[in-house]
Enzyme design. Sequence first.
Site, PDB file in Angstrom:
ATOM      1  N   TRP A  99       6.906 -31.099 -21.769  1.00  0.00           N
ATOM      2  CA  TRP A  99       5.915 -31.867 -22.531  1.00  0.00           C
ATOM      3  C   TRP A  99       6.545 -33.108 -23.136  1.00  0.00           C
ATOM      4  O   TRP A  99       5.929 -34.167 -23.185  1.00  0.00           O
ATOM      5  CB  TRP A  99       5.255 -30.996 -23.602  1.00  0.00           C
ATOM      6  CG  TRP A  99       4.505 -29.847 -23.001  1.00  0.00           C
ATOM      7  CD1 TRP A  99       4.769 -28.519 -23.154  1.00  0.00           C
ATOM      8  CD2 TRP A  99       3.378 -29.929 -22.110  1.00  0.00           C
ATOM      9  NE1 TRP A  99       3.871 -27.775 -22.416  1.00  0.00           N
ATOM     10  CE2 TRP A  99       3.018 -28.614 -21.765  1.00  0.00           C
ATOM     11  CE3 TRP A  99       2.652 -30.992 -21.554  1.00  0.00           C
ATOM     12  CZ2 TRP A  99       1.962 -28.319 -20.899  1.00  0.00           C
ATOM     13  CZ3 TRP A  99       1.590 -30.703 -20.703  1.00  0.00           C
ATOM     14  CH2 TRP A  99       1.260 -29.387 -20.386  1.00  0.00           C
ATOM     15  N   ASP A 166       4.747 -33.405 -31.804  1.00  0.00           N
ATOM     16  CA  ASP A 166       3.835 -32.585 -31.012  1.00  0.00           C
ATOM     17  C   ASP A 166       4.063 -31.144 -31.463  1.00  0.00           C
ATOM     18  O   ASP A 166       5.110 -30.558 -31.189  1.00  0.00           O
ATOM     19  CB  ASP A 166       4.164 -32.767 -29.519  1.00  0.00           C
ATOM     20  CG  ASP A 166       3.328 -31.852 -28.617  1.00  0.00           C
ATOM     21  OD1 ASP A 166       2.530 -31.049 -29.134  1.00  0.00           O
ATOM     22  OD2 ASP A 166       3.480 -31.959 -27.373  1.00  0.00           O
ATOM     23  N   LYS A 190      -3.465 -23.238 -28.226  1.00  0.00           N
ATOM     24  CA  LYS A 190      -2.333 -22.324 -28.378  1.00  0.00           C
ATOM     25  C   LYS A 190      -2.456 -21.491 -29.664  1.00  0.00           C
ATOM     26  O   LYS A 190      -2.154 -20.327 -29.658  1.00  0.00           O
ATOM     27  CB  LYS A 190      -1.012 -23.095 -28.398  1.00  0.00           C
ATOM     28  CG  LYS A 190      -0.849 -24.141 -27.303  1.00  0.00           C
ATOM     29  CD  LYS A 190      -0.414 -23.599 -25.975  1.00  0.00           C
ATOM     30  CE  LYS A 190      -0.530 -24.565 -24.805  1.00  0.00           C
ATOM     31  NZ  LYS A 190       0.006 -25.902 -24.953  1.00  0.00           N
TER      32      LYS A 190
HETATM   33  C1  LIG Z   1       0.182 -27.135 -23.973  1.00  0.00           C
HETATM   34  C2  LIG Z   1       0.993 -28.236 -24.529  1.00  0.00           C
HETATM   35  C3  LIG Z   1       0.671 -29.592 -24.312  1.00  0.00           C
HETATM   36  C4  LIG Z   1      -0.472 -30.026 -23.440  1.00  0.00           C
HETATM   37  O1  LIG Z   1      -1.669 -29.808 -24.046  1.00  0.00           O
HETATM   38  P1  LIG Z   1      -3.048 -30.290 -23.367  1.00  0.00           P
HETATM   39  O2  LIG Z   1      -4.006 -30.049 -24.465  1.00  0.00           O
HETATM   40  O3  LIG Z   1      -3.242 -29.418 -22.164  1.00  0.00           O
HETATM   41  O4  LIG Z   1      -2.915 -31.717 -23.014  1.00  0.00           O
HETATM   42  C5  LIG Z   1       1.452 -30.543 -24.915  1.00  0.00           C
HETATM   43  N1  LIG Z   1       2.500 -30.221 -25.682  1.00  0.00           N
HETATM   44  C6  LIG Z   1       2.852 -28.929 -25.900  1.00  0.00           C
HETATM   45  C7  LIG Z   1       4.033 -28.623 -26.754  1.00  0.00           C
HETATM   46  C8  LIG Z   1       2.108 -27.907 -25.323  1.00  0.00           C
HETATM   47  O5  LIG Z   1       2.453 -26.630 -25.542  1.00  0.00           O
END
Ligand SMILES: *Cc1c(COP(=O)(O)O)cnc(C)c1O
Length: 356
Positions: A99, A166, A190
């Site tokens: 990511w 993030d 998540k």
């Molecule tokens: C799942 C995830 C993403 C991507 O998320 P989307 O909503 O599918 O774009 C980005 N960063 C992390 C750390 C993730 O776990």
Amino acid sequence: MKKHNFYAGPSILSQYTIKNTADAIINFADTGLSILEVSHRGKEFVAVMDEAQQLVKELLNVPDGYHVLFLGGGASMQFCMVPYNLLRTRAAYLETGTWAVNAIKEARLFGDVVVPASSKDTNFSYYPKGYTVPDDVDYFHITTNNTIYGTELREDPDVNVPLVADMSSDIFSRPVDVSKYDIIYAGAQKNLAPAGVTLVIVKEDALGKVDRAIPTMLDYRTHIKKGSMFNTPPVLPIYSALMTLRYYKEQGGVAELEKHDIAKAAVLYKAIDESKMFEGTVTDPASRSIMNVCFVMTPEFKELEKEFVDFCGTRGIVGIKGHRSVGGFRASLYNALPMESVEALVQAMNDFEKAH
Ligand SMILES: *Cc1c(COP(=O)(O)O)cnc(C)c1O
């Protein structure tokens, strides 16, 4: 059979969230209508948005001067929105997983990117420490939990530049010092809600410093001005998010959730460390994620990996297959997962090891 849900994302939500979301699809706030078929500008949904923003502020202790937004586009949209709004010449990104790599790729469209540290050399098996962030960057971007590799930074770093994080896969799993960040973002699927909404916490003072024109929808100021209702927001995921936030508050808040999360992870890591059949892929104990636990079978037993996934399936344990870039297994222990499910997995590991 009761299912034990270890999926990495979309992933387990509290029964409180699921049941109340189902109810609102039938009859939303006693309107006699489904939440799917009413205006987002009606007073019932405006109340949902207000309470959801308020609860995020309360649970994460968000200081004044910050705004809470619920946007579309996933966390991946934030990979471009962040540099669009913040990057003037140079930004620093910690390269800690897939990511992070994706975020770096987008940032490069807007300026220079420096990478103060990377764990790519060992397939992202640790969380880098002891690096230096240059003073002349517009911001420093980190991924607090690397969902695919099972590494995590459970503290808010001290740096001399604005910080962006993030937190898609570990938000609400610990108290966060929001005042250290200019932007925190998290895809909801998540630890918060169904896919379709992204939580963004943004400091108002951080905005308006770039010279480029920003498309309306990608400009955080658009959404701030309109209270996250510039266009039709993802109504249903926001409703579910509110239910999860209420549930988190009722559980005692993020400090309580963290205790529970740490306890769950400790049980599973202990079982992995004591086993002769399984081994963790994150060798540095300080880097180990309490949200996503990655492990494999030792070389001697490697060929039994598929059989173990099937064995778990017969006990209602689902979602433990590892990401293809790591292999083996990944057990995601998000907030809504009960200890009982971790114990069921450990029992399965012990029984499978005894049988072979
Ligand atoms: C799942 C995830 C993403 C991507 O998320 P989307 O909503 O599918 O774009 C980005 N960063 C992390 C750390 C993730 O776990």
